[in-house]
Write an enzyme that holds these catalytic residues in place. Structure first.
Site, short mmCIF file in Angstrom:
data_model
loop_
_atom_site.label_atom_id
_atom_site.label_comp_id
_atom_site.label_asym_id
_atom_site.label_seq_id
_atom_site.Cartn_x
_atom_site.Cartn_y
_atom_site.Cartn_z
N ASP A 67 0.82 -1.21 0.00
CA ASP A 67 0.00 0.00 0.00
C ASP A 67 0.85 1.26 0.00
OD1 ASP A 67 0.95 -0.36 2.58
OD2 ASP A 67 -1.01 -0.59 3.50
N ASN A 135 -7.52 -2.26 14.34
CA ASN A 135 -8.94 -2.49 14.02
C ASN A 135 -9.11 -3.70 13.08
OD1 ASN A 135 -7.99 -1.51 11.61
ND2 ASN A 135 -9.29 0.31 11.55
N HIS A 137 -7.35 -4.24 10.28
CA HIS A 137 -7.11 -4.01 8.85
C HIS A 137 -5.85 -4.73 8.38
CE1 HIS A 137 -4.87 0.04 9.77
NE2 HIS A 137 -3.96 -0.79 9.31
N GLU A 142 -9.53 -1.19 5.33
CA GLU A 142 -10.15 -0.85 6.60
C GLU A 142 -11.44 -1.67 6.78
OE1 GLU A 142 -8.64 0.86 8.76
OE2 GLU A 142 -7.96 2.83 8.08
C1 GLP Z 1 -0.57 0.56 8.42
C2 GLP Z 1 -0.18 -0.23 7.17
C3 GLP Z 1 -0.37 -1.72 7.38
C4 GLP Z 1 0.27 -2.14 8.67
C5 GLP Z 1 -0.39 -1.45 9.83
C6 GLP Z 1 0.22 -1.80 11.17
O1 GLP Z 1 -1.90 0.88 8.42
N1 GLP Z 1 -0.91 0.20 6.03
O2 GLP Z 1 0.14 -2.42 6.26
O3 GLP Z 1 0.17 -3.55 8.81
O4 GLP Z 1 -0.28 -0.06 9.65
O5 GLP Z 1 1.40 -1.09 11.36
P1 GLP Z 1 2.43 -1.37 12.51
O6 GLP Z 1 3.20 -2.57 12.09
O7 GLP Z 1 3.29 -0.13 12.57
O8 GLP Z 1 1.66 -1.60 13.75
#
Ligand code: GLP
Length: 244
Positions: A67, A135, A137, A142
């Site tokens: 993403d 949440n 995702h 989302e």
């Molecule tokens: C963002 C990214 C996700 C990631 C998530 C969790 O929203 N788009 O791909 O998995 O955050 O991030 P973190 O690993 O910093 O908790």
């Protein structure tokens, strides 16, 4: 689902790097979907170390980021393209042109079409590596995102923007872009293998819902219950809500 519970972040990173390294060693060419965020940085560091030690060759690897923030160019310090270069790609021998990320700028519909076309041209994803949002995702899909979605533009939830404003990349939630461009749920599910990483107490509720709750678009990660080759590596804190 193959669920591996380890002690802490370091152990999760080590196990994840072993899993990915083994996958790459057994296959060439190979196409991999890559996450960003805090969760995978330890894994990337270890994969780079393996490469520097002469034990891991990326010459047959093609990558696709999951993403990107809408509106950020690849050289923006907070972009996921920049993250993946700094943490991983700049330090390995991936051939030029084989690393892909969705374009955060320009025509949205065109960027989504191009990304799916590039994925198809590469033969699809052999492995997709995922983190998980608090949440539930996955990538930027989302809650409420259709399980049938392919690469698309999504408005980011207030919670996701608040968490992204961690003082490193964005000072305040209102500095975080309002939308992201992301592989869809169906794009992720089309990967032959899925590896999901989770660390820390903030992920416990989402991980439990994903693994043991109903399969619902309200918890995007729950779709993984329908995939037949999923490995989850979680530390004890993230796994705290899982049924014994
Ligand atoms: C963002 C990214 C996700 C990631 C998530 C969790 O929203 N788009 O791909 O998995 O955050 O991030 P973190 O690993 O910093 O908790």
């Amino acid at each position: 689902m193959n669920i591996v519970i380890v002690k802490d972040y370091e152990e999760m990173s080590a196990r994840a790097a072993e899993h990915v390294a083994e996958f790459i060693r057994g296959r060439s060419p190979v196409t991999i979907g890559l996450p960003t965020g805090n969760t995978p940085t330890g894994m990337y560091r270890r994969l780079v170390e393996e490469h520097r030690a002469g034990k891991l060759d990326f010459s047959g690897v093609t990558t696709f980021n999951l993403d990107e923030y809408r509106g950020l160019a690849p050289d923006h310090p907070a972009s996921f393209a920049r993250y993946i270069k700094t943490n991983f790609l700049d330090h390995i021998n991936i051939p030029p042109g084989r690393a892909h990320w969705p374009s955060g700028t320009g025509d949205e519909a065109e960027a989504c079409r191009e990304y799916e076309a590039a994925l198809a041209a590469a033969g699809g994803l052999d492995l997709v590596i995922l983190g998980i949002g608090v949440n539930g995702h996955i990538a930027f899909n989302e809650p409420g995102t259709s399980f049938a979605s392919r690469t698309h533009v999504v408005p980011l939830t207030e919670e996701t923007r608040r968490i992204a404003a961690d003082g490193k990349n964005f000072a305040r939630p209102e500095d975080v872009p309002e939308a992201g461009i992301t592989m869809g749920v169906a794009t992720i599910m089309s990967a032959k293998r899925v590896l999901l990483l989770a660390s820390g107490p903030s992920k416990a509720r989402a991980l439990a819902a994903a693994v043991a709750g109903p399969v619902t678009e309200d918890v995007p990660a729950s779709v993984l219950q329908r995939h037949d080759d999923v490995t989850i590596i979680a530390d004890e804190a993230a796994a705290a809500g899982l049924p014994a």
